[in-house]
Design a protein around this motif. Structure first.
Motif, PDB file in Angstrom:
ATOM      1  N   ASP A 276       0.543   3.614   3.289  1.00 28.40           N
ATOM      2  CA  ASP A 276       1.236   3.193   4.613  1.00 28.40           C
ATOM      3  C   ASP A 276       2.405   2.108   4.425  1.00 28.40           C
ATOM      4  O   ASP A 276       3.192   2.068   5.528  1.00 28.40           O
ATOM      5  CB  ASP A 276       0.153   2.148   5.226  1.00 28.40           C
ATOM      6  CG  ASP A 276      -1.415   2.892   5.187  1.00 28.40           C
ATOM      7  OD1 ASP A 276      -1.262   4.070   5.973  1.00 28.40           O
ATOM      8  OD2 ASP A 276      -2.207   2.518   4.485  1.00 28.40           O
TER       9      ASP A 276
ATOM     10  N   CYS B 161       0.876  -1.077   0.062  1.00 31.74           N
ATOM     11  CA  CYS B 161      -0.025   0.057   0.094  1.00 31.74           C
ATOM     12  C   CYS B 161       0.687   1.118   0.078  1.00 31.74           C
ATOM     13  O   CYS B 161       1.603   1.393   0.882  1.00 31.74           O
ATOM     14  CB  CYS B 161      -0.789  -0.042   1.138  1.00 31.74           C
ATOM     15  SG  CYS B 161      -1.812   1.591   1.414  1.00 31.74           S
TER      16      CYS B 161
ATOM     17  N   ILE C 195      -3.710  -1.764   7.134  1.00 32.02           N
ATOM     18  CA  ILE C 195      -3.709  -0.521   7.971  1.00 32.02           C
ATOM     19  C   ILE C 195      -4.715   0.482   7.581  1.00 32.02           C
ATOM     20  O   ILE C 195      -5.647   0.693   8.370  1.00 32.02           O
ATOM     21  CB  ILE C 195      -2.497   0.192   7.734  1.00 32.02           C
ATOM     22  CG1 ILE C 195      -1.222  -0.644   7.904  1.00 32.02           C
ATOM     23  CG2 ILE C 195      -2.525   1.521   8.705  1.00 32.02           C
ATOM     24  CD1 ILE C 195      -0.922  -1.126   9.295  1.00 32.02           C
TER      25      ILE C 195
ATOM     26  N   CYS D 167      -5.180  -3.335   2.167  1.00 29.82           N
ATOM     27  CA  CYS D 167      -4.362  -2.788   3.133  1.00 29.82           C
ATOM     28  C   CYS D 167      -4.579  -3.109   4.499  1.00 29.82           C
ATOM     29  O   CYS D 167      -5.722  -2.448   4.978  1.00 29.82           O
ATOM     30  CB  CYS D 167      -4.075  -1.447   2.773  1.00 29.82           C
ATOM     31  SG  CYS D 167      -2.897  -0.612   3.889  1.00 29.82           S
TER      32      CYS D 167
HETATM   33 ZN   LIG Z   1      -2.719   1.358   3.483  1.00 21.76          ZN
END
Ligand SMILES: [Zn+2]
Length: 179
Positions: free
Chosen positions: A138, A135, A149, A147
């Motif tokens: 992040d 990603c 996160i 992703c």
């Molecule tokens: Zn991300």
């Protein structure tokens, strides 16, 4: 553990050197005993004589002026320095041939996804391996098209073979940025 320790001792140059010396003295003694009692005696004498000859040859004393010894010393040092210089040149040459300019190019963004990879080197041939999608926001590995996160979805992850072509294209046309 004990075996490793034993191997360490056997690999120690001092142990090997002293061991060899003791062994050779023993062997010489044994050979001497065998040789003195058999017809090998004459052969043994020849070996001993040639050994003595060599020993005497290297123990010969020469008188030489001091300047000659100094010259010999300086020549020796210069030769050593020259040798070290030549060796360092070889080292440099090897290093430059081993690392091509693109070896630091190990990540790039293709259509909104960050990809990272490594190079597998075999016979100076570089192969792209371990291609992993990240990603870009992040810098986290994309897991199951998302992703972990920011939960953003990524459905356009490219196949390795296509990515290899895209990376090679950027390398060949010098369109890459080193990271
Ligand atoms: Zn991300």
């Amino acid at each position: 553990m004990r075996k490793e320790y034993k191997n360490e001792i056997l690999k120690n140059p001092w142990v090997v050197g002293i061991g060899t010396a003791i062994l050779s003295v023993f062997l010489l003694k044994i050979f001497d005993i065998i040789a003195s009692t058999t017809i090998l005696l004459s052969l043994w004498n020849i070996i001993k004589r040639s050994f003595n000859f060599l020993l005497n040859f290297f123990l010969q004393q020469y008188e030489s002026p001091l300047w000659f010894l100094l010259l010999l010393f300086v020549t020796g040092i210069l030769a050593l320095l020259g040798l070290l210089y030549i060796l360092s040149m070889f080292e440099k040459q090897n290093n430059t041939s081993k690392t091509p300019p693109f070896s630091n190019y190990i990540s790039d963004n293709f259509e909104g996804i960050l990809y990272k990879w490594t190079y597998y080197i075999n016979n100076n041939k570089y192969t792209i391996t371990n291609l992993t999608p990240y990603c870009p926001k992040d810098n986290c590995i994309i897991y199951q098209d998302a992703c972990p996160i920011c939960k953003a979805s990524y459905y356009n992850i490219k196949e390795d073979s296509e990515l290899e072509i895209l990376i090679q294209h950027r390398i060949e046309n010098k369109m890459y940025v080193q990271t």
